[in-house]
Design a protein around this motif. Structure first.
Motif, short mmCIF file in Angstrom:
data_model
loop_
_atom_site.label_atom_id
_atom_site.label_comp_id
_atom_site.label_asym_id
_atom_site.label_seq_id
_atom_site.Cartn_x
_atom_site.Cartn_y
_atom_site.Cartn_z
N TYR A 165 -69.39 -46.64 -28.31
CA TYR A 165 -69.07 -45.30 -27.80
C TYR A 165 -67.60 -45.21 -27.37
CZ TYR A 165 -74.19 -44.98 -27.40
OH TYR A 165 -75.54 -44.98 -27.65
N ILE A 168 -65.29 -45.00 -30.37
CA ILE A 168 -65.25 -43.67 -30.98
C ILE A 168 -64.35 -42.74 -30.18
CG2 ILE A 168 -66.63 -41.61 -31.51
CD1 ILE A 168 -68.96 -43.49 -32.17
N ARG A 172 -60.88 -40.91 -31.41
CA ARG A 172 -60.62 -39.47 -31.29
C ARG A 172 -59.35 -39.21 -30.48
NH1 ARG A 172 -64.18 -40.20 -34.15
NH2 ARG A 172 -62.27 -40.44 -35.40
N ARG A 275 -61.91 -29.70 -31.32
CA ARG A 275 -63.00 -30.35 -32.06
C ARG A 275 -63.09 -31.83 -31.69
NH1 ARG A 275 -61.22 -26.87 -36.31
NH2 ARG A 275 -59.86 -28.51 -37.14
N PHE A 276 -61.92 -32.48 -31.57
CA PHE A 276 -61.92 -33.89 -31.16
C PHE A 276 -62.48 -34.05 -29.75
CE2 PHE A 276 -58.05 -34.21 -34.12
CZ PHE A 276 -58.84 -34.55 -35.19
N GLN A 279 -66.26 -34.00 -29.77
CA GLN A 279 -66.81 -35.28 -30.22
C GLN A 279 -66.72 -36.33 -29.11
OE1 GLN A 279 -65.06 -36.41 -34.03
NE2 GLN A 279 -64.97 -34.26 -34.64
N ASP A 282 -69.41 -35.74 -26.56
CA ASP A 282 -70.71 -36.16 -27.07
C ASP A 282 -70.93 -37.65 -26.83
OD1 ASP A 282 -73.18 -35.86 -28.41
OD2 ASP A 282 -72.28 -36.60 -30.26
N GLU A 283 -69.92 -38.46 -27.12
CA GLU A 283 -70.03 -39.91 -26.90
C GLU A 283 -70.09 -40.23 -25.41
OE1 GLU A 283 -70.52 -41.96 -29.46
OE2 GLU A 283 -70.47 -40.10 -30.64
#
Length: 295
Positions: A165, A168, A172, A275-276, A279, A282-283
């Motif tokens: 996680y 990611i 980003r 958008r990044f 994401q 979310d992680e």
């Protein structure tokens, strides 16, 4: 090393004609919550077992179940005083004969068993109780050990997930840094146009100009947030690799990570960066959810 709050361990120990099966189940909980299901004969030992569970399992919802089974022949705690009952039977028969009364053998025995001291209570064997308790302790200790090993194995899986996680989110962040390079010229052009409008205005106000300039610089610059976020991500991995890693500490760090991500999203004013950010959030939610299951 991380330890999960989810675990299971069972063990069976046999000794002195007694087989003891102990099961320990643990689930996630904000505090330590212990429930013991055990035979009544050891109810006075519950505090001792709770202390052992507290010392070894630290945190979570803990369930302990004990089952006991005798593997050899046992004597009842109360037995018939046969010599005395036999004397009662003979006396009752003689009395009935002398009174010319007829009683069946079962009736005579039933009357004899109702007489004083017809039963004997065997003395309490404290050494047997001590031996049984030692067997219970051994079974519980082994079940706790296996439950703790289960927690360690589950914790190792969680540690790998956390690393994924964080990686990611780091990726980003690198995308945001790359996009920020393209975003800055667009921001600069908007600032230039705003400044030009102010300079061409007949009511140009120098103080307002400086305020507008500071506002734009503060609103769109995310340099500090990127640095702090990178530091928080690094610190999370650093803590994760230590023996002192725990769910509460990791959750605190994840909150700081979330604060920087939110600030970047609110200041960037850029669709690609937004958008990044989504994401990354979310992680981060996955991280926060999993830290609730870490001791």
């Amino acid at each position: 090393m991380l330890k999960s709050m989810t675990g299971f361990g069972n063990a069976t120990v046999e000794s002195g004609g007694l087989a003891v099966t102990a099961e320990v189940k643990t689930l996630n909980s904000k505090f330590l919550d212990i429930y013991c299901r055990m035979p009544r004969q050891f109810s006075d030992k519950e505090i001792e077992l709770r202390a052992l569970l507290t010392q070894q399992l630290e945190r979570g919802k803990v369930e302990l179940s004990l089952n006991l089974a005798r593997t050899n022949a046992i004597r009842p705690g109360t037995i018939i005083n046969r010599p005395l009952v036999a004397a009662y039977v003979n006396d009752l028969k003689e009395t009935a004969d002398s009174m010319l009364m007829a009683f069946s053998d079962s009736d005579v025995l039933q009357l004899a068993l109702q007489q004083p001291n017809a039963y004997l209570t065997e003395s309490h064997d404290s050494s047997a109780d001590a031996s049984d308790w030692a067997t219970v302790q051994a079974a519980v200790a082994d079940a706790i050990r296996r439950c703790d090993e289960f927690r360690r194995q589950d914790g190792a899986v969680l540690e790998t997930k956390f690393q994924e996680y964080i990686q990611i989110i780091t990726d980003r962040l690198a995308d945001i840094e790359e996009q920020d390079v393209r975003r800055i010229p667009a921001v600069r052009e908007r600032m230039r146009n705003s400044v030009k409008e102010l300079l061409d205005s007949d009511t140009f106000d120098q103080n307002r100009f400086e305020q507008e300039l500071m506002y734009y610089v503060e609103k769109f610059d995310i340099s500090e947030e990127k640095v702090r976020l990178k530091n928080h991500l690094s610190y999370f991995l650093e803590v994760l690799a230590t023996e002192e890693a725990n769910g509460k500490k990791l959750n605190f760090i994840s909150q700081e990570i979330g604060r920087e991500i939110n600030t970047i999203g609110s200041k960037a004013n850029d669709a690609a960066i937004q958008r990044f950010v989504v994401q990354m959030k979310d992680e981060l939610e996955k991280i926060k959810e999993q830290t609730m299951n870490v001791i």
